[in-house]
Design a protein around this motif. Sequence first.
Motif, PDB file in Angstrom:
ATOM      1  N   LEU A 145      11.625   0.026 -19.271  1.00 53.25           N
ATOM      2  CA  LEU A 145      10.533   0.670 -19.998  1.00 53.25           C
ATOM      3  C   LEU A 145      10.907   2.102 -20.379  1.00 53.25           C
ATOM      4  CD1 LEU A 145       7.303  -0.449 -18.064  1.00 53.25           C
ATOM      5  CD2 LEU A 145       8.055  -1.175 -20.335  1.00 53.25           C
ATOM      6  N   ILE A 146      11.490   2.823 -19.426  1.00 50.21           N
ATOM      7  CA  ILE A 146      11.883   4.204 -19.691  1.00 50.21           C
ATOM      8  C   ILE A 146      13.009   4.257 -20.718  1.00 50.21           C
ATOM      9  CG2 ILE A 146      12.888   6.286 -18.674  1.00 50.21           C
ATOM     10  CD1 ILE A 146      11.440   5.608 -16.094  1.00 50.21           C
ATOM     11  N   TRP A 147      14.006   3.397 -20.523  1.00 48.85           N
ATOM     12  CA  TRP A 147      15.169   3.468 -21.390  1.00 48.85           C
ATOM     13  C   TRP A 147      14.857   3.043 -22.820  1.00 48.85           C
ATOM     14  CZ3 TRP A 147      19.114   5.662 -23.049  1.00 48.85           C
ATOM     15  CH2 TRP A 147      19.982   5.052 -23.943  1.00 48.85           C
ATOM     16  N   GLU A 148      14.060   1.992 -23.002  1.00 49.24           N
ATOM     17  CA  GLU A 148      13.814   1.537 -24.367  1.00 49.24           C
ATOM     18  C   GLU A 148      13.091   2.602 -25.181  1.00 49.24           C
ATOM     19  OE1 GLU A 148      11.062   0.580 -26.221  1.00 49.24           O
ATOM     20  OE2 GLU A 148       9.411   0.337 -24.832  1.00 49.24           O
ATOM     21  N   LEU A 149      12.215   3.360 -24.543  1.00 45.31           N
ATOM     22  CA  LEU A 149      11.537   4.449 -25.240  1.00 45.31           C
ATOM     23  C   LEU A 149      12.499   5.597 -25.528  1.00 45.31           C
ATOM     24  CD1 LEU A 149       8.281   4.335 -23.108  1.00 45.31           C
ATOM     25  CD2 LEU A 149       8.439   3.770 -25.543  1.00 45.31           C
ATOM     26  N   THR A 150      13.394   5.869 -24.572  1.00 44.36           N
ATOM     27  CA  THR A 150      14.403   6.911 -24.780  1.00 44.36           C
ATOM     28  C   THR A 150      15.350   6.526 -25.908  1.00 44.36           C
ATOM     29  OG1 THR A 150      14.298   7.441 -22.416  1.00 44.36           O
ATOM     30  CG2 THR A 150      16.190   8.280 -23.641  1.00 44.36           C
ATOM     31  N   PHE A 151      15.787   5.277 -25.900  1.00 44.68           N
ATOM     32  CA  PHE A 151      16.712   4.797 -26.924  1.00 44.68           C
ATOM     33  C   PHE A 151      16.066   4.809 -28.303  1.00 44.68           C
ATOM     34  CE2 PHE A 151      18.441   1.209 -29.402  1.00 44.68           C
ATOM     35  CZ  PHE A 151      19.768   1.605 -29.491  1.00 44.68           C
ATOM     36  N   VAL A 206      22.672  -1.365 -24.366  1.00 44.63           N
ATOM     37  CA  VAL A 206      22.976  -1.995 -23.078  1.00 44.63           C
ATOM     38  C   VAL A 206      23.582  -0.984 -22.109  1.00 44.63           C
ATOM     39  CG1 VAL A 206      24.379  -3.751 -21.931  1.00 44.63           C
ATOM     40  CG2 VAL A 206      23.236  -4.291 -24.082  1.00 44.63           C
ATOM     41  N   VAL A 207      24.548  -0.204 -22.590  1.00 46.33           N
ATOM     42  CA  VAL A 207      25.208   0.765 -21.712  1.00 46.33           C
ATOM     43  C   VAL A 207      24.211   1.823 -21.243  1.00 46.33           C
ATOM     44  CG1 VAL A 207      26.958   2.579 -21.621  1.00 46.33           C
ATOM     45  CG2 VAL A 207      27.497   0.379 -22.668  1.00 46.33           C
ATOM     46  N   GLY A 208      23.359   2.292 -22.142  1.00 43.69           N
ATOM     47  CA  GLY A 208      22.358   3.279 -21.745  1.00 43.69           C
ATOM     48  C   GLY A 208      21.422   2.763 -20.672  1.00 43.69           C
ATOM     49  N   PHE A 209      20.996   1.510 -20.806  1.00 43.09           N
ATOM     50  CA  PHE A 209      20.135   0.912 -19.780  1.00 43.09           C
ATOM     51  C   PHE A 209      20.853   0.852 -18.440  1.00 43.09           C
ATOM     52  CE2 PHE A 209      19.208  -3.133 -17.537  1.00 43.09           C
ATOM     53  CZ  PHE A 209      17.961  -2.790 -17.034  1.00 43.09           C
ATOM     54  N   LEU A 210      22.112   0.429 -18.455  1.00 43.99           N
ATOM     55  CA  LEU A 210      22.882   0.336 -17.207  1.00 43.99           C
ATOM     56  C   LEU A 210      23.063   1.716 -16.569  1.00 43.99           C
ATOM     57  CD1 LEU A 210      25.609  -2.275 -18.237  1.00 43.99           C
ATOM     58  CD2 LEU A 210      23.543  -2.661 -16.867  1.00 43.99           C
ATOM     59  N   LEU A 245      12.180  -8.276 -22.353  1.00 48.60           N
ATOM     60  CA  LEU A 245      11.821  -6.952 -22.867  1.00 48.60           C
ATOM     61  C   LEU A 245      12.976  -6.330 -23.630  1.00 48.60           C
ATOM     62  CD1 LEU A 245       9.898  -4.507 -23.022  1.00 48.60           C
ATOM     63  CD2 LEU A 245      10.863  -3.738 -20.836  1.00 48.60           C
ATOM     64  N   LEU A 246      14.171  -6.379 -23.057  1.00 48.38           N
ATOM     65  CA  LEU A 246      15.332  -5.799 -23.728  1.00 48.38           C
ATOM     66  C   LEU A 246      15.623  -6.530 -25.032  1.00 48.38           C
ATOM     67  CD1 LEU A 246      17.669  -5.243 -20.633  1.00 48.38           C
ATOM     68  CD2 LEU A 246      16.333  -3.529 -21.871  1.00 48.38           C
ATOM     69  N   THR A 247      15.419  -7.847 -25.041  1.00 47.09           N
ATOM     70  CA  THR A 247      15.655  -8.619 -26.259  1.00 47.09           C
ATOM     71  C   THR A 247      14.655  -8.246 -27.349  1.00 47.09           C
ATOM     72  OG1 THR A 247      16.541 -10.490 -24.977  1.00 47.09           O
ATOM     73  CG2 THR A 247      15.812 -10.943 -27.233  1.00 47.09           C
ATOM     74  N   LEU A 248      13.382  -8.079 -26.975  1.00 42.32           N
ATOM     75  CA  LEU A 248      12.366  -7.703 -27.957  1.00 42.32           C
ATOM     76  C   LEU A 248      12.690  -6.346 -28.582  1.00 42.32           C
ATOM     77  CD1 LEU A 248       9.039  -8.800 -26.201  1.00 42.32           C
ATOM     78  CD2 LEU A 248      10.176  -9.895 -28.146  1.00 42.32           C
ATOM     79  N   VAL A 249      13.103  -5.398 -27.761  1.00 42.39           N
ATOM     80  CA  VAL A 249      13.430  -4.071 -28.298  1.00 42.39           C
ATOM     81  C   VAL A 249      14.665  -4.152 -29.185  1.00 42.39           C
ATOM     82  CG1 VAL A 249      14.075  -1.712 -27.693  1.00 42.39           C
ATOM     83  CG2 VAL A 249      12.379  -2.930 -26.320  1.00 42.39           C
TER      84      VAL A 249
END
Length: 473
Positions: free
Chosen positions: A277-283, A323-327, A181-185
Motif C-alpha cells: 500500500l505504501i509503495w504503490e502510492l510512492t511509486f 518490483v524492485v522498489g517494493f522489495l 494489489l501489485l498486479t492492479l497497480v
Amino acid sequence: MRFRRPLRLGIQFLIWTVVIAFFVDTVSAANGLTLSGGSRDELAIPQWLYLGTGGATIGASALLASFVTDRLFIRNIHEWNRPLLPVDRWEGVVTKVGRAVGVMILILTISVGYIGPQLPNASFAILVTFAGGRAALPIVAYLIGNVWPILNPWRTIALVLPTGFRTYPSKIKRWPAVFGLLTLVWIEVIFPVSTVPTVLATAIVGYSVVTLAGAVVFGVDPWFENADPLAVLFRLYGAVAPIQRRNGTIQVKLPGSELTNAEILSDTSDIAFVIALIWELTFSGFITTSAGAGTVSTLVGIVPVELIPTTVQATVVYTVLFVVGFLVFFAAYWYAANLSRQWVGTYVSTETLRRSFAPSLLAIAAGYHFAHYAGLFISLSPALVMALQSPFTPPANPIVLTLPGWFGGLSIASILVGHLLAIGAAHAVSYKIFASRLVAIRSQYPFVLVMIGYTVISLWIISLPSAIPPFLQ
C-alpha cells in the motif's frame, strides 16, 4: 543468517535513495487520469531544509512520545471508545440498499465503458472507478469507516452462486491479495485504463471473472477475507478510521487507536500487503514527477531501439522499478524488525515484532493516499456528479475544479499526520510487548528510522515539479 546481508543492503539502498533525493536533477517530460500530476508551486525554502524539517518532525515526535511512560494512560488513550448505536436496528436495510447500489454501479460501469462516451473526464466508467473507487472510497474508509463490505458488488453476486467446492489453502495466507494489489497497480500504470473507457471495462470484466471464480471455488468468506485485494485493502484502511464495529455496536474511537490491535495482521503476507500500500502510492507519485519521468527516459534510452522497441523497454523499466522498489521497502521494514530485536536483546521473536509494529504503517499509507488522491477527487467531483446524473450522455466538457494554492500544504500535513499517528501506535504497541520502559522505547528506534525514510521520500516526491509518465499511451 543467509537473509541478513540482502536485508542490510535493502535498508542501505533506502537510505541512499533519500540522500540522492537531495541532489537529483529534474527534467521535463510529457498519461492518464490518475497518473497525471497537477502543477505544483515551487518551494519557497531550500529543498534540503524542507525535507530535513519533515524528517525532524517525525524524529522529534518519537522523542516526545518516549517521555510518555504511564502504561495506564497509554492504554486508556488507545482503548477509549463511545458507543453510537446498535447495528441490528438498521443493518438489514442498509445492507440491501448498499448491495443493490454496488451491483448497479458495476453493471453501469462496464456498459458505459463499452458503449458510452470515450472521453476520460466525461466517462462515467472512468470517473466512478478512479474518482470514486480509487480516491473517494479509501478516504471514506480511513476517515470514517469501511463501507466496502456493503457495497462490494462481486461479493453480492457471489452470495447467490453455488460456492465452496474447494477448501482455501491456508498455507498461502493472503499472498494472492498481495499479488493482486501489485498486479492492479501495474495494470493501471502500463495500460490506459484511466484514459480509455473500453480498456477499463475490459479490465473490470477480467477482474470480475477472476474474483467470482475464486469465490465460487473457495467460498465467499475465505476468498474475500484472504485473496481479494480490494476487500483486504478496504479492511486495512478501515482499521485507521475512528468508527469501528464491535459486538454488534458502532463505536467511536480515536483515529489510529485500533492499530495497536494485534489481530489486524496475522502473517508475513499481511505485512507485505501493508508495505505494498505504501509503495504503490510512492511509486505512482514518483513516476508523475519530473525526476521520475527523467529516470524512466534515461533507462529506456540505454538499449538501442533497433534491438528492443521503445514500448517494450518502457514496460520492462516500469515493471522493474515497481518490483524492485517494493522489495526495497519491504526489506527496509524487515531489517528494522531484526535490528530492533538485536538492540534490545529480547526473547520476543522477530516475527512477533514485525507483526506487532506493522499495523502502525497503515496510518502512513492513509496519509500518503490522502496526499495523492484527495485533490483528484475534489477536482473531478463536479464531473462525477454530472456523470452520475446522466451516465450515457454526460456533458462533453464537464466542470473540473482548480485546487487552491494552499491545498499543497494540506497534502504535506496529511503525510505528517499519518506518520504521527503511526508513531503513537508504535509507542503503544511497544508498551504492550515489553515490561521494561527502556526496552519499549529502544525497540521503536529502528522502526522510527524507517518511518523517517518513508517521510522524506514522500515529501520529496510531492515537492517536485509534476510531469506525465513517458512512453505510456
